[in-house]
Structure formats: C-alpha cells, structure tokens
Scaffold this motif. Structure first.
Motif, short mmCIF file in Angstrom:
data_model
loop_
_atom_site.label_atom_id
_atom_site.label_comp_id
_atom_site.label_asym_id
_atom_site.label_seq_id
_atom_site.Cartn_x
_atom_site.Cartn_y
_atom_site.Cartn_z
N ARG A 21 83.66 43.85 29.57
CA ARG A 21 84.10 44.90 28.64
C ARG A 21 84.43 46.23 29.32
O ARG A 21 85.47 46.82 29.03
N LYS A 47 91.23 46.38 29.80
CA LYS A 47 91.84 47.22 28.78
C LYS A 47 91.36 46.76 27.41
O LYS A 47 91.06 47.55 26.54
N HIS A 48 91.27 45.43 27.26
CA HIS A 48 90.70 44.86 26.04
C HIS A 48 90.31 43.42 26.33
O HIS A 48 90.81 42.82 27.29
N ASN A 49 89.42 42.87 25.53
CA ASN A 49 89.14 41.44 25.68
C ASN A 49 88.87 40.80 24.32
O ASN A 49 88.62 41.50 23.33
#
Lengths: 570, 163
Positions: free
Chosen positions: A122, A126-128
């Motif tokens: 995390r 950038k995002h998951n």
C-alpha cells in the motif's frame, strides 16, 4: 463470451496491447500461466527472481513510455516484488503488477504462501486492488492501466486470489473508464501560465530546472523549444537527463550533490527559477534553508499538486501536464512581442561562462590505472552517444550521469528516488527487449551487479546482447567515499572481498567475458564488445582505480554553493 | 494549529487504512478520526482532527486528495463550522454520589441511559471542551470507564461537502 478469470486476465493484457509480461510462476498463478501458455500475443519473460521481473518491466516502461507489466505469485513472489514496486513508485514509473493470492476462503487463515500483499504494498503503489469477484477482473485491470499511466504515473498492483482465476463469467473489456474520485488535472491554469511567462520575461538571471516529469510527459521537444526561444540556461536533474540535449551550449549539466559547478551556482543565484517536473529533492538543492537564503521567484510546473511547495515555497504554482503547460507557454511567448532583455541576459551568461570555466568535470587521467570516468567517456565515444544506458546505484551511477552525455530522453535509466542497487541489469533487459536494434549498456559496479546477477541466465535465454560495463573497484565505492570524507577513513564493511572472476562467471552462463586491466585496452575492449560481439552479451570487467571519488560534491546538509570540487578541497 | 479536515471517500475495504497509513508514513498527527457511510452508501465521510503548521496542513490536504479513493477534501476549520463529539461515561453511583452525578448530568444537559443499583451510564454530546469539562466535573474516583466517538464536523450555512 464466457471465460475463466485467468483467461480474462490474459485477454485484458491483450486488449491493452501488452507485448511482454515479466514474471515467475508459482502455485497461486498456475491458472494464469496456463492461460498465458495457450496464446501467443502476450509474450512472457521468465526472470530468475521476482525483484528483477518488476525492474525489467520498469526498464521496459522507462525506455518506451508504455506501461510495464509484471506477474508474480503469492507470498514470497509478492514480497520479492516489493523492492521493484517501491523503486518504480519513487520515480513515478507506470507499471501494472499482477500478483496471485491464496484462494478467497483461505485469506486470513495463514495459508501456505499467504501474505497481505495489498497491505504490504500500500505505501509504495499509486493504488492497489484485491479482486474478490471474477466479474470485477476486467474493470479492475482497465482501471489499473488507466491509473498507472495517467496523472502522475506510478505502479498499480492487482492481487487476484486463485479461486477467482478459475471462476467463470462473461468477458467484455470496458472501452472507457471514469472514476469520480480520480480526475487528474491536465491543462494548467491560464492565468498562472500568463503570470509565469511575464515573470520569465522580466528575469535578469533566469534559470530553467527540469526533472523526470519532462521525460515522463514526453515533453523534451517542448522544453527544448521553450529554452531556445528564451535563450536561458537549463539544467536536467538525474531523472531528467536527456530532457534537453546535453551537447547544447545552453545546457549546464546536472545539478545537485554531484552536479556541475555552473548548474548549482546558477540554481542558487538566479532571480527567476522555472522548475518543470522536478521536486526540489534533497539531492538536488541540498539544504533547503541555505537555498532559501538567496531571494528568487520560483515558478513550479508539476502534475502533482503535492510536489508543489513541499520543500521550497513556490511563487507561481502551475498544476498540469508538463507538455501541455510548456506548449501553452510557447504559444503565449510566440503570440506576444515581448522578448527577454538581451543586456541582462548577456551579463548573466558572462557570469555563467565564468563558472563553467572552472571546468569542474575535469579529472586526472592515468596511463597506469583505469579511471572510471575514462571508461564512461570511451563508452560514450564508442556508442556515438546513442546507446540506452542503465546504471545501478553508487559512484558508477554518478560517473555515468556526468560523463555519458544524453541527447534524447528515455536513454538513461536509473533508480533516482529509491536508489536501488541491482536495477541495472534488469533495466537493461526491459530496454533491450523493447529496443532490439539499439545498443544497451549497463554501467554498474562489482557490488551492484551481484544484487541481480542471476539475470545473466535470463539474458541468455532471451538472447539479449546487453553490454555490461562493470567499474570494478573492489569497494562499495560511494560508501567508501563517504567513510573517507566523513568517518575518518574507517572503511567499515565497504571492501568487497572474495569477488568472482566476472569474465569467467559470464562465460559460464554462455556469454562473453572480458577483463580489462590497462587504460590503453579500454577502447579496444569496448569496440570488441560492440562490434565483434554485437549480438552477444558481453561482460566487461574494468579494474578501475580504487581510490577515485565522485566530484564535485555537495555534502549532505550543506548548501548548493558549498561544493567540494576536487580532492584538494577536502 | 488544530484543524478539522472532512473528506468523502469511496466506501471500500482498505480505504481507512490508506488514510491512516498516509498519516503514519508521513509523520502527521491524528488527534481523532471518525468514519461512517453517508446517505449514499457507496461513500463514507471521514472527519480527521489534526494539528500542524500551515505548510503541513497544506501537504496533508494535498496528500489526502492524491489518494485514489478520496473524492473530496475540505478543511472545515478554515471557516465557521460546528463540531460535535459523543461520550458515554460509566460512573459509580451509590449513596450520595447518585444524586450528585444526576445533578451534574442535568447541568450539562447529559442523559443517563443506563441505570443499575451501583452505576450510571451518562450520554453527553457537545464539542470537545464541553466533554472535557464534564469529565473534570466528576470525581475521578467515580469514573469506571469513558468512551468518546471522536469529533464529527460540518460547515455552517452554505458550506456543503457533497459530491
């Protein structure tokens, strides 16, 4: 069309026109690998360690402007990938990483090869996403690619439990995606751009400072046009090299800790600083309090608002895509009649030329022992300055940045933000696959190369004719340099003992290995590598001066003008 | 300085940890954090009470905005706003203390919502200072436990945080 989750993943990659997936199979991704096996569009590159899979995808992305893709299994596959992901995150490189996960029912049960991949990654993505339903796979992968390459790019991870890859549903790849919570600004504020142009025209001592953002936004052409239109001096950070042609007179070299005297002095004493896609990193401006002592107006163009006024206070912030903002600046300049004051500019350039006259990059060459700078210089000559150059981290990285003069963007790949040793060889793999007809050289050291040396095997399997230039000084050179200067020459654990014979090691993998001991053999060895062994991987093991240090140098915590120019200043 | 930041965030698993992780990773303070779904169940509203210099607060709002799941961020303490916090406090209530606690609760417009022969549970809503004052007004020896919700906030009048 009803497909399994695994088939859907591969179809999504096909839809995204993915050429290469860098990966390593394992239990949780067996169905994905089975689906990969049954098609030919997406090619898989089997690495020897997951860290290298992500680095190779990263090198592919850095050299192409496309999204790099890596595929790893659950547990250790994912944790091995973390260094690669964090490296890409720090340099804003667009990647999609697909990781296998234990079956949904086993999540949270401490299952075999289970780890909280979404939790672990995390802070460095950038995002998951964790996909919990086969019907969400297509939209999630679409989102992942969209997020990775838009706005400030970065790595996006998609974690897929094994049972989701067997479940079936109807497949349709979404054509478009819109997210109410994610709308990156693209166009810069017109009023702010106008203000910036005005300020630039009024400047007496202007300076343009650009970073990786120019490369990422594919804005090198715009930067070059704007800089030439204004006639102002320009510097490119470590991440921004190639953003402006290094051979041009207006180019002052790299700024920062190991930057040129002229770039650092101009950064410090300018009265208007145009910062583009750069973030006033501690390795670039040194001590921010010292930097703030000299009054100057700062214009900062960046896609990421959080990069603006983070380390230094900015007078004219412009949030937007670097390319679009520079285009608009050029448009406004060309539309208006105002031009920079020639007298002020001439006085400023006179001062800069005086600084440049210090010739801070000069080094004492030797007939007896190979100087590392000399190797990079010769590499530049032999490759005509046209190679893609990757590096690892340390002294050799700085020498590569200082002495290989980059004329174009996406030719210089290194880990600037995280400073990850071991990226050089896998970066070269990604770059060579993307550019089969371009020379790819990996400038490395005997310590860094050993951090991913297993990839020599991958290079053999995929016939990658990379040229490894090992600047072998038998030391963790940058550590040794700091120990010499700051720790009373107590060389604690920085000597590299029991090194392998790299030439023989390379040969054992089926490559060509050449050991070079004398300065007079450097050029011949390089020619042999690039001409005679054009189609083979060549490991050039240069035995270089162990005591050579990287200069100029701004010590940590010092100001940009407090530079050590050579060993005599110590 | 103390700031109250309100934000709308996609109501998805992991969203809270993205916010709390951001604060811990960058060394920002969290005095309190409350979160619950809004009238639109796909979205949650979070109120974060934090403190820091103007530069830090600017970075906090920018970094929050950067999170992909965050829809909107407002520093509601920049202008007129209302804050409320709920407290449940269990106090020993025997003998003469029974009457005293009841009287104090009345003065604070608190409500007693559970009664046993030996204790009360008092419910009190207000801003942080009022809750602190109530705790201060009760003999510490009588307090069995307290639980506070953390601050909820909303801007006054036309200032609306909505999609």
């Amino acid at each position: 069309m009803v497909l399994t989750g695994a088939e859907i993943v591969i179809r999504c990659l096909q839809e995204e026109k993915v050429e290469y997936v860098f990966g390593y199979p394992g239990g949780a991704v067996l169905y994905l690998y089975d689906a990969l096996f049954q098609q030919e569009e997406v090619r898989h590159v089997l690495v020897r360690h997951e860290q290298a899979a992500v680095h190779a995808a990263d090198g592919y992305a850095r050299s192409t402007q496309k999204v790099g893709v890596a595929l790893v299994t659950s547990g250790p596959g994912a944790t091995n990938a973390v260094t690669g992901i964090a490296t890409a995150y720090c340099d804003s490189i667009p990647l999609v990483i697909i990781s296998g996960q234990v079956p949904t029912a086993a999540i949270g049960q401490d299952a075999f090869q289970e780890v909280d991949t979404v939790g672990i990654t995390r802070p460095c993505v950038k995002h998951n996403f964790l996909v919990r339903d086969v019907r969400d796979i297509a939209s999630t992968i679409k989102k992942a690619f969209y997020l990775a390459k838009t706005g400030r790019p970065g790595p996006v991870l998609v974690d897929i439990p094994k049972d989701i890859t067997i479940a079936k549903c109807d497949f349709e790849y979404p054509k478009e995606i819109s997210m109410r919570s994610y709308n990156p600004v693209v166009r810069g504020h017109q009023g702010q751009i106008k203000k910036a142009v005005q300020l630039l025209l009024e400047a007496k001592r202007p300076m343009i400072y650009t970073g990786g953002g120019v490369v990422l936004a594919d804005a090198a052409e715009q930067l070059t046009r704007l800089t030439r239109l204004l006639g102002y001096p320009v510097t490119n950070t470590l991440m921004g090299l190639g953003g402006y042609p290094a051979s041009d007179r207006q180019f002052l070299g790299m700024p920062g800790m190991h930057g040129t005297y002229e770039a650092n002095m101009s950064m410090h004493y300018c009265d208007v600083l145009l910062a583009v896609g750069a973030r006033f990193d501690d390795r670039v401006i040194g001590n921010p309090a010292h930097f703030a002592e000299e009054p100057r107006k700062i214009i900062h163009v960046d896609i990421d608002p959080s990069s603006i006024s983070k380390r230094v206070k900015v007078d004219v912030p412009i949030v937007g895509d670097v390319k679009e903002v520079l285009d608009e600046m050029i448009r406004q300049l060309e539309a208006g009649a105002a031009r920079p004051n020639a007298d002020h500019l001439a006085t400023w350039w006179k001062q800069i030329e005086e600084w440049r006259g210090r010739n801070c990059m000069a080094y004492k060459n030797s007939d007896e022992i190979i100087k590392p700078q000399f190797v990079v210089q010769k590499l530049w000559e032999v490759t005509g300055g046209n190679a893609i150059v990757t590096s690892d981290v340390g002294q050799h990285q700085m020498w590569a940045a200082q002495y290989y003069h980059f004329e174009q963007p996406r030719r210089w790949l290194n880990s600037g933000g995280l400073g990850t040793m071991g990226v050089g060889l896998p970066y070269a793999m990604g770059a060579q696959l993307a550019h089969p007809d371009t020379h790819v050289a990996c400038i490395t050291g005997e310590a860094s190369i050993q951090m991913n040396i297993q990839e020599l095997s991958t290079c053999k399997q995929f016939r990658l004719p990379i040229k490894i230039c090992n600047l072998n000084n038998r030391y963790l050179g940058m550590v040794r340099q700091w120990q010499q200067i700051f720790h009373g020459a107590r060389y604690s654990e920085s000597y590299m003992d029991s090194l392998p014979d790299f030439a023989k090691l390379a040969a054992s993998y089926g490559h060509v290995g050449i050991r070079v001991d004398r300065p007079c053999d450097v050029e011949d060895a390089l020619r042999e590598a690039f001409v005679k062994h054009k189609n083979e991987l060549v490991f050039l093991d240069f035995q270089v001066d162990q005591t050579e240090n990287v200069y100029p140098m701004v010590q940590g915590g010092k100001g940009l003008t407090e530079m050590i120019l050579s060993a005599e200043d110590l | 300085m103390r700031h109250v930041i309100s934000l709308l965030i996609e109501n998805e698993s992991g969203a809270l940890s993205r916010v709390s992780g951001l604060f811990s990773a960058r060394g920002y303070n969290i005095e309190s954090l409350t979160v619950a779904p809004t009238e639109d169940a796909s979205m949650s509203r979070m109120t974060i009470v934090t403190s820091g210099s103007d530069e830090i607060i600017e970075q906090i709002t920018k970094q929050l905005n950067k999170l992909v799941e965050v829809v909107k961020v407002v520093d509601i303490s920049e202008a007129a706003h209302i804050e409320r916090e709920l407290m449940l406090i269990k106090v020993r209530a025997t003998g003469k203390d029974r009457e005293e606690v009841k009287r104090t609760a009345d003065i604070f417009r608190a409500r007693i919502i559970d009664v046993t022969d030996a204790s009360y549970v008092v419910e009190l809503t207000g801003n942080q200072a009022k809750l602190d004052a109530f705790v201060g007004a009760i003999d510490p020896a009588l307090i069995l436990e307290t639980v506070r919700s953390g601050v909820c906030g909303v801007g006054r009048g036309d200032r609306v945080l909505k999609l």
